[in-house]
Design a protein around this motif. Structure first.
Motif, PDB file in Angstrom:
ATOM      1  N   THR A  13       0.851  -1.180   0.000  1.00  0.00           N
ATOM      2  CA  THR A  13       0.000   0.000   0.000  1.00  0.00           C
ATOM      3  C   THR A  13       0.891   1.236   0.000  1.00  0.00           C
ATOM      4  O   THR A  13       2.054   1.175   0.383  1.00  0.00           O
ATOM      5  N   SER A  15       2.227   4.359   1.581  1.00  0.00           N
ATOM      6  CA  SER A  15       2.263   4.869   2.954  1.00  0.00           C
ATOM      7  C   SER A  15       2.503   6.376   3.006  1.00  0.00           C
ATOM      8  O   SER A  15       1.987   7.036   3.896  1.00  0.00           O
ATOM      9  N   THR A  16       3.249   6.930   2.055  1.00  0.00           N
ATOM     10  CA  THR A  16       3.438   8.374   1.991  1.00  0.00           C
ATOM     11  C   THR A  16       3.592   8.814   0.540  1.00  0.00           C
ATOM     12  O   THR A  16       4.022   8.035  -0.311  1.00  0.00           O
ATOM     13  N   THR A  35       5.959   6.285  -1.478  1.00  0.00           N
ATOM     14  CA  THR A  35       6.664   5.286  -0.685  1.00  0.00           C
ATOM     15  C   THR A  35       5.646   4.232  -0.292  1.00  0.00           C
ATOM     16  O   THR A  35       4.556   4.555   0.180  1.00  0.00           O
ATOM     17  N   PHE A  36       6.006   2.977  -0.509  1.00  0.00           N
ATOM     18  CA  PHE A  36       5.098   1.862  -0.267  1.00  0.00           C
ATOM     19  C   PHE A  36       5.379   1.196   1.076  1.00  0.00           C
ATOM     20  O   PHE A  36       6.467   1.344   1.637  1.00  0.00           O
ATOM     21  N   SER A  37       4.414   0.446   1.547  1.00  0.00           N
ATOM     22  CA  SER A  37       4.516  -0.244   2.831  1.00  0.00           C
ATOM     23  C   SER A  37       5.535  -1.376   2.820  1.00  0.00           C
ATOM     24  O   SER A  37       5.942  -1.858   3.881  1.00  0.00           O
ATOM     25  N   GLU A  38       5.928  -1.796   1.648  1.00  0.00           N
ATOM     26  CA  GLU A  38       6.916  -2.864   1.502  1.00  0.00           C
ATOM     27  C   GLU A  38       7.567  -2.736   0.131  1.00  0.00           C
ATOM     28  O   GLU A  38       7.138  -1.940  -0.699  1.00  0.00           O
ATOM     29  N   ASN A  68      11.228   0.336  -2.070  1.00  0.00           N
ATOM     30  CA  ASN A  68       9.838   0.662  -1.735  1.00  0.00           C
ATOM     31  C   ASN A  68       9.447   2.091  -2.124  1.00  0.00           C
ATOM     32  O   ASN A  68       8.458   2.610  -1.626  1.00  0.00           O
ATOM     33  N   THR A  69      10.205   2.715  -3.031  1.00  0.00           N
ATOM     34  CA  THR A  69       9.893   4.082  -3.455  1.00  0.00           C
ATOM     35  C   THR A  69       9.888   4.188  -4.970  1.00  0.00           C
ATOM     36  O   THR A  69      10.786   3.673  -5.646  1.00  0.00           O
TER      37      THR A  69
END
Length: 92
Positions: A13, A15-16, A35-38, A68-69
């Motif tokens: 998901t 996250s930011t 930026t993703f959760s994983e 994750n970005t």
């Protein structure tokens, strides 16, 4: 007991995001990022799954992805006084 690796069945998901949703007076050289959760499969993050548009018109750019970005870098500076929309979808 179970040995070996297990499959991750939970999709990452967001996250930011930067700039923040609804940000104003964003620098014209901004490159929106998420930026993703994983960690994500960077092969699936491309200009068809991560887009930037203004007034419904797509903005040409390139995608940089690491772990994750993901970052969308426009090929030309953004224009003043326009509302831009970044969208992320699922990759293929």
């Amino acid at each position: 007991m179970t040995t070996g690796s297990s499959n991750d069945t939970t999709a990452p998901t967001v996250s930011t995001v930067a700039p923040a949703d609804g940000a104003i007076e964003v620098a014209l050289d901004s490159a929106p990022s998420a930026t993703f959760s994983e960690e994500v499969n960077c092969a699936t993050v491309d200009t068809s799954s991560f887009t930037l548009s203004a007034g419904g018109e797509p903005v040409d750019g390139r995608i940089d992805c690491s772990a994750n970005t993901a970052t969308f870098t426009p090929l030309v500076p953004l224009s003043e006084n326009l509302i831009y929309t970044a969208e992320l979808g699922t990759g293929g």
